[in-house]
Design a protein around this motif. Structure first.
Motif, PDB file in Angstrom:
ATOM      1  N   LEU A 102      -7.605  -1.363 -81.918  1.00 31.02           N
ATOM      2  CA  LEU A 102      -8.437  -2.241 -82.904  1.00 31.02           C
ATOM      3  C   LEU A 102      -9.401  -2.889 -82.176  1.00 31.02           C
ATOM      4  O   LEU A 102     -10.304  -3.415 -82.859  1.00 31.02           O
ATOM      5  CB  LEU A 102      -7.464  -2.904 -83.627  1.00 31.02           C
ATOM      6  N   VAL A 103      -9.323  -2.962 -80.733  1.00 32.57           N
ATOM      7  CA  VAL A 103     -10.120  -3.704 -79.976  1.00 32.57           C
ATOM      8  C   VAL A 103     -11.350  -2.774 -79.644  1.00 32.57           C
ATOM      9  O   VAL A 103     -11.499  -1.683 -79.125  1.00 32.57           O
ATOM     10  CB  VAL A 103      -9.581  -4.049 -78.690  1.00 32.57           C
ATOM     11  N   PRO A 104     -12.775  -3.349 -80.086  1.00 30.71           N
ATOM     12  CA  PRO A 104     -13.929  -2.201 -79.887  1.00 30.71           C
ATOM     13  C   PRO A 104     -14.096  -2.176 -78.439  1.00 30.71           C
ATOM     14  O   PRO A 104     -13.702  -2.911 -77.590  1.00 30.71           O
ATOM     15  CB  PRO A 104     -14.746  -3.144 -80.538  1.00 30.71           C
ATOM     16  N   ASP A 105     -14.919  -1.250 -77.981  1.00 27.74           N
ATOM     17  CA  ASP A 105     -15.544  -0.951 -76.755  1.00 27.74           C
ATOM     18  C   ASP A 105     -16.353  -2.524 -76.219  1.00 27.74           C
ATOM     19  O   ASP A 105     -17.089  -2.873 -77.025  1.00 27.74           O
ATOM     20  CB  ASP A 105     -16.291   0.234 -76.591  1.00 27.74           C
ATOM     21  N   GLY A 106     -15.824  -2.929 -75.071  1.00 29.70           N
ATOM     22  CA  GLY A 106     -16.709  -4.097 -74.528  1.00 29.70           C
ATOM     23  C   GLY A 106     -15.893  -5.322 -75.324  1.00 29.70           C
ATOM     24  O   GLY A 106     -16.737  -6.446 -75.375  1.00 29.70           O
ATOM     25  N   ARG A 129     -11.352   1.846 -68.737  1.00 32.29           N
ATOM     26  CA  ARG A 129     -12.025   2.672 -69.385  1.00 32.29           C
ATOM     27  C   ARG A 129     -13.022   2.550 -70.730  1.00 32.29           C
ATOM     28  O   ARG A 129     -14.030   3.319 -70.790  1.00 32.29           O
ATOM     29  CB  ARG A 129     -11.158   3.852 -70.033  1.00 32.29           C
ATOM     30  N   HIS A 130     -12.755   1.260 -71.110  1.00 37.11           N
ATOM     31  CA  HIS A 130     -13.599   0.773 -72.493  1.00 37.11           C
ATOM     32  C   HIS A 130     -14.313  -0.422 -72.114  1.00 37.11           C
ATOM     33  O   HIS A 130     -14.691  -0.905 -73.291  1.00 37.11           O
ATOM     34  CB  HIS A 130     -12.777   0.795 -73.443  1.00 37.11           C
ATOM     35  N   GLY A 131     -14.249  -1.130 -70.946  1.00 34.35           N
ATOM     36  CA  GLY A 131     -14.939  -2.258 -70.724  1.00 34.35           C
ATOM     37  C   GLY A 131     -14.252  -3.489 -71.563  1.00 34.35           C
ATOM     38  O   GLY A 131     -15.043  -4.297 -71.893  1.00 34.35           O
ATOM     39  N   VAL A 132     -13.118  -3.456 -72.002  1.00 32.81           N
ATOM     40  CA  VAL A 132     -12.482  -4.501 -72.640  1.00 32.81           C
ATOM     41  C   VAL A 132     -12.162  -5.586 -71.616  1.00 32.81           C
ATOM     42  O   VAL A 132     -11.618  -5.433 -70.654  1.00 32.81           O
ATOM     43  CB  VAL A 132     -11.213  -3.897 -73.418  1.00 32.81           C
ATOM     44  N   ALA A 147      -7.795 -22.317 -76.433  1.00 29.43           N
ATOM     45  CA  ALA A 147      -9.183 -21.994 -75.935  1.00 29.43           C
ATOM     46  C   ALA A 147      -9.642 -20.750 -75.340  1.00 29.43           C
ATOM     47  O   ALA A 147     -10.773 -20.371 -75.450  1.00 29.43           O
ATOM     48  CB  ALA A 147      -8.969 -22.968 -74.422  1.00 29.43           C
ATOM     49  N   ALA A 148      -8.797 -19.777 -75.105  1.00 30.30           N
ATOM     50  CA  ALA A 148      -8.937 -18.638 -75.037  1.00 30.30           C
ATOM     51  C   ALA A 148      -9.295 -17.619 -76.041  1.00 30.30           C
ATOM     52  O   ALA A 148      -9.641 -16.616 -75.896  1.00 30.30           O
ATOM     53  CB  ALA A 148      -7.750 -17.821 -74.227  1.00 30.30           C
ATOM     54  N   LEU A 149      -9.147 -18.102 -77.529  1.00 28.36           N
ATOM     55  CA  LEU A 149      -9.290 -17.261 -78.364  1.00 28.36           C
ATOM     56  C   LEU A 149     -10.895 -17.230 -78.822  1.00 28.36           C
ATOM     57  O   LEU A 149     -11.254 -16.183 -79.511  1.00 28.36           O
ATOM     58  CB  LEU A 149      -8.588 -17.962 -79.721  1.00 28.36           C
ATOM     59  N   GLU A 150     -11.648 -18.214 -78.327  1.00 30.21           N
ATOM     60  CA  GLU A 150     -12.978 -18.234 -78.644  1.00 30.21           C
ATOM     61  C   GLU A 150     -13.831 -16.802 -78.268  1.00 30.21           C
ATOM     62  O   GLU A 150     -13.803 -16.338 -77.100  1.00 30.21           O
ATOM     63  CB  GLU A 150     -13.754 -19.250 -77.951  1.00 30.21           C
ATOM     64  N   GLY A 151     -14.488 -16.220 -79.302  1.00 29.65           N
ATOM     65  CA  GLY A 151     -15.203 -14.793 -78.959  1.00 29.65           C
ATOM     66  C   GLY A 151     -14.204 -13.657 -78.907  1.00 29.65           C
ATOM     67  O   GLY A 151     -14.643 -12.634 -78.401  1.00 29.65           O
ATOM     68  N   ALA A 152     -12.807 -13.789 -78.896  1.00 27.83           N
ATOM     69  CA  ALA A 152     -12.041 -12.788 -78.787  1.00 27.83           C
ATOM     70  C   ALA A 152     -11.980 -11.992 -79.882  1.00 27.83           C
ATOM     71  O   ALA A 152     -12.398 -12.230 -81.279  1.00 27.83           O
ATOM     72  CB  ALA A 152     -10.637 -13.350 -78.462  1.00 27.83           C
ATOM     73  N   ASP A 153     -11.572 -10.482 -79.992  1.00 22.18           N
ATOM     74  CA  ASP A 153     -11.233  -9.531 -80.829  1.00 22.18           C
ATOM     75  C   ASP A 153      -9.894  -9.669 -81.287  1.00 22.18           C
ATOM     76  O   ASP A 153      -9.575  -9.157 -82.597  1.00 22.18           O
ATOM     77  CB  ASP A 153     -11.987  -8.215 -80.521  1.00 22.18           C
TER      78      ASP A 153
END
Length: 280
Positions: A102-106, A129-132, A147-153
């Motif tokens: 479910l996590v997109p590339d990058g 392999r996918h720049g995650v 704090a770590a959740l900001e901008g996460a997928d």
């Protein structure tokens, strides 16, 4: 959730969890009927040329051998809410792989610094392999998690963690994930549905290594995911189908059989742990 007339859910409303593990996933009661589901061994199903929605066609896409266990687990994980859909996988790692897809590339994945080792290895491979981007957190430090959740997928929580047994404040971190628009997954393997129901606290997906507590007899390797989001369930089901991460009928039957003693085993494990802690 896979619900059929043979495996009803509504009749179990209001039962205590310790009773549910004995009652769910059984055929409908009828005079002279079976109390346990059968083990259908089919790779293909009869078709008259046109397959309609919900009709069994090929056992890799759907399999009536899975339905009793999936129905049982979805009911157990629902807590006081409506059951969602449970999907059984060939292993806990297969279920983790479906979640990580479910996590997109990058994209960015937030996960505990201490977690199931094979899952951590897979996360590092996906990162390479996918720049995650991987953000490791102390799952017991609520402020650090938020704090770590900001901008996460995607946010993966284990509570308690494997093997360090760290405990997260699930209501707080799951609420923060929802507020931040971050999809959340809780590995509920160690706590089991008898200890907590993460869906009630806002988790999008609940993850299990069925191999452990749920099956309970060290004779099967299985995994499972549970969600109330129909679109998300369809995505995870498609991943299972296309990647062939499917469970054998007999293994799933064994897992359902093992589920019958979950309440007793869980109660004894807690009592033993408490006694060990007292002596130490």
């Amino acid at each position: 959730m896979s619900t059929t007339p043979e495996h009803p859910v509504a009749q179990h409303t209001g039962l205590a969890p310790a009773t549910l593990v004995v009652a769910v996933g059984r055929p409908a009661h009828e005079q002279g009927g079976h109390i346990n589901p059968s083990v259908p061994l089919n790779s293909t199903y009869v078709s008259r040329g046109v397959v309609t929605s919900g009709e069994l066609s090929y056992a890799r896409g759907d399999n009536d051998a899975w339905h009793p266990f999936e129905s049982a687990l979805a009911t157990l994980e629902a807590g006081t809410g409506e059951p969602g859909e449970a999907l059984v996988f060939s292993s806990g790692m297969a279920a983790i792989a479906a979640v990580f897809s479910l996590v997109p590339d990058g994209g960015t994945l937030v996960l505990p610094r201490h977690a199931y080792q094979a899952g951590m290895v897979l996360a590092r491979q996906i990162s390479e392999r996918h720049g995650v981007t991987l953000r490791y957190v102390d799952i017991a430090d609520t402020d650090a998690v938020v704090a770590a959740l900001e901008g996460a997928d995607l946010f993966l929580a284990e509570s308690p963690t494997n093997p360090m047994l760290e405990v997260a404040d699930l209501p707080a971190v799951l609420a923060a994930a929802r507020a931040a628009g971050v999809r959340s997954v809780v590995d509920n393997t160690f706590a089991t549905p008898l200890g907590q129901n993460p869906l009630e606290h806002g988790a999008d997906i609940v993850l299990h290594s069925v191999t452990k507590y749920l099956a309970g007899h060290s004779d099967v390797v299985l995994g499972a995911l549970v969600t109330r989001d129909a679109e998300l369930a369809a995505t995870l089901r498609e991943h299972r189908t296309l990647h062939g991460a499917i469970a054998g009928p007999f293994e799933v039957w064994l897992a359902l059989r093992g589920l019958r003693t979950l309440a007793l085993r869980f109660e004894r494990a807690q009592a033993t742990a408490a006694e060990l802690a007292r002596r130490l």
